[in-house]
Design an enzyme around this catalytic site. Sequence first.
Site, short mmCIF file in Angstrom:
data_model
loop_
_atom_site.label_atom_id
_atom_site.label_comp_id
_atom_site.label_asym_id
_atom_site.label_seq_id
_atom_site.Cartn_x
_atom_site.Cartn_y
_atom_site.Cartn_z
N ARG A 33 -4.38 11.80 12.21
CA ARG A 33 -4.99 11.63 13.54
C ARG A 33 -4.27 12.47 14.58
NH1 ARG A 33 -7.36 5.53 14.08
NH2 ARG A 33 -7.98 5.36 11.90
N LYS A 89 -2.22 -7.50 11.64
CA LYS A 89 -3.59 -7.35 12.15
C LYS A 89 -4.58 -6.91 11.06
CE LYS A 89 -3.78 -2.81 14.40
NZ LYS A 89 -4.47 -2.19 15.54
N ASP A 90 -4.07 -6.41 9.94
CA ASP A 90 -4.95 -6.04 8.84
C ASP A 90 -5.16 -7.18 7.84
OD1 ASP A 90 -5.42 -3.44 9.76
OD2 ASP A 90 -3.56 -2.71 8.85
N LEU A 96 -13.56 -0.76 17.30
CA LEU A 96 -14.64 -1.23 18.18
C LEU A 96 -14.05 -1.93 19.40
CD1 LEU A 96 -17.15 -2.70 15.55
CD2 LEU A 96 -17.03 -0.39 16.49
N ARG A 97 -12.92 -2.57 19.20
CA ARG A 97 -12.24 -3.27 20.30
C ARG A 97 -11.78 -2.29 21.39
NH1 ARG A 97 -6.98 -3.60 21.21
NH2 ARG A 97 -6.55 -2.53 19.25
N ARG A 98 -11.14 -1.21 20.96
CA ARG A 98 -10.67 -0.21 21.93
C ARG A 98 -11.87 0.48 22.58
NH1 ARG A 98 -6.18 1.64 17.49
NH2 ARG A 98 -4.57 0.17 18.14
N ARG A 151 -10.68 9.06 11.85
CA ARG A 151 -10.16 8.33 10.68
C ARG A 151 -8.91 9.02 10.18
NH1 ARG A 151 -12.60 4.85 7.25
NH2 ARG A 151 -10.40 4.54 6.82
N CYS A 196 -11.78 -8.08 10.91
CA CYS A 196 -10.80 -7.27 11.64
C CYS A 196 -11.48 -6.20 12.46
CB CYS A 196 -9.75 -6.68 10.72
SG CYS A 196 -10.38 -5.51 9.53
N ARG A 253 0.87 -1.17 0.00
CA ARG A 253 0.00 0.00 0.00
C ARG A 253 0.90 1.23 0.00
NH1 ARG A 253 -3.05 -0.25 5.26
NH2 ARG A 253 -3.89 1.71 4.50
C1 DPM Z 1 -7.18 -2.87 12.64
C2 DPM Z 1 -7.69 -2.04 13.65
C3 DPM Z 1 -7.04 -0.80 13.50
C4 DPM Z 1 -6.16 -0.92 12.39
C5 DPM Z 1 -8.73 -2.44 14.65
C6 DPM Z 1 -8.19 -2.64 16.07
C7 DPM Z 1 -7.26 0.42 14.33
C8 DPM Z 1 -8.40 1.26 13.78
C9 DPM Z 1 -8.57 2.54 14.52
C10 DPM Z 1 -7.54 -4.26 12.39
N1 DPM Z 1 -6.30 -2.17 11.89
O1 DPM Z 1 -7.00 -2.51 16.37
O2 DPM Z 1 -9.01 -2.95 16.96
O3 DPM Z 1 -8.01 2.76 15.60
O4 DPM Z 1 -9.29 3.37 13.99
C11 DPM Z 1 -3.74 -0.27 11.97
C12 DPM Z 1 -2.72 0.33 12.77
C13 DPM Z 1 -1.56 -0.44 12.59
C14 DPM Z 1 -1.88 -1.45 11.68
C15 DPM Z 1 -2.84 1.58 13.55
C16 DPM Z 1 -3.32 1.38 14.98
C17 DPM Z 1 -0.19 -0.26 13.20
C18 DPM Z 1 0.15 -1.31 14.26
C19 DPM Z 1 0.51 -2.69 13.71
C20 DPM Z 1 -5.20 0.13 11.81
N2 DPM Z 1 -3.18 -1.30 11.30
O5 DPM Z 1 -3.78 0.31 15.39
O6 DPM Z 1 -3.24 2.39 15.74
O7 DPM Z 1 1.13 -2.77 12.63
O8 DPM Z 1 0.17 -3.68 14.36
#
Ligand code: DPM
Length: 323
Positions: free
Chosen positions: A166, A91-92, A141-143, A160, A253, A19
């Site tokens: 952010r 995690k994505d 939603l998890r946080r 977003r 996710c 990406r």
């Molecule tokens: C996923 C979530 C988020 C990302 C959902 C979650 C956060 C979304 C948000 C699956 N992907 O964590 O419950 O807070 O709006 C994402 C981040 C990273 C990878 C940023 C983050 C960096 C950390 C990593 C977005 N994807 O979580 O703050 O590589 O593990």
Amino acid sequence: MTSTASTAAPTRTIRIGSRKSQLALVQTYWVRDELQKQFPDVAFEVHTMETHGDKVLDVSLSKIGDKGLFTQELEDSMLRGDVDFAVHSLKDLPTRLPEGLMLGCVTEREDPADALVVHAKHQDKQLDTLPQGAVVGTSSLRRLAQLRHHYPHFTFKDIRGNLNTRLRKLDEGQYDAIILAVAGLERLGMGDRVHQTLPPEISLHAVGQGALGIECRAGDADILAVLKVLEHTPTVHRCLAERAFLRELEGGCQVPIGVNTALSGDHLTLSGIVASLDGQTLIKNQIEGAATDAERLGVQLAQQLRTQGAQAILDEITATSRS
Ligand code: DPM
């Protein structure tokens, strides 16, 4: 006379899909540089592309569904043979991959925890001392569910955009604090913005958080042999347990599902939570066993949570996000 490795023409080219976001590129270039050191004769090319998730910035993530939101274009490109592998935040990466693709490598995990990042006026505050009504930004939603449970007096607001966007919104005063992954901030050289690391008692992290997952064509032996050098076995055990747990709960996710894992020798402990969006109900449990049984442990823990009532919460969330 034979030429040295540094002057020889590359013997082959390997194409990496990524990406275009700053975080994705930092991660991809890290993987490329590490591989380049070990395979000096290979020419590694980075091919960037936009995914659906990068284009829809105005809609809440939880509303647009999640299956391959940030991965599909990369996956199509691998299946066509245009690129050979793709680097993702693990995690994505959905727990079920399209036919013909596999998780080829999991790299050493960084700190998987969530972090509180505060506006300058709250430098002297922690989660426990932020004022009544403090506006906390997250679109996870998890946080949201876990923090609502512990801090019902905060006002939660969607946020977003990429990390820089952010942080700008926070610094402009649109929020009192936001929640972000420690790992993302650290990879972008902004680890100093981590104000408080959230302990697992407050927030269990997302499945795979902090690790990179490299996806490639299933059974592509040449590419798998190259990726192998970046594999980190303890992280693999932890993340396979976490991913099996999520897969068994059939969560995408964007679900209020969190985990924590600890590895001591080959003994793995996995904790998992499913939370209701209002934060009222937290269904939690823990399982331990041999690291080599990681996936089975994940499945078992998911089944335990289901008997404790997790399925009803997930069904309700699925029903409301479709309406
Ligand atoms: C996923 C979530 C988020 C990302 C959902 C979650 C956060 C979304 C948000 C699956 N992907 O964590 O419950 O807070 O709006 C994402 C981040 C990273 C990878 C940023 C983050 C960096 C950390 C990593 C977005 N994807 O979580 O703050 O590589 O593990």
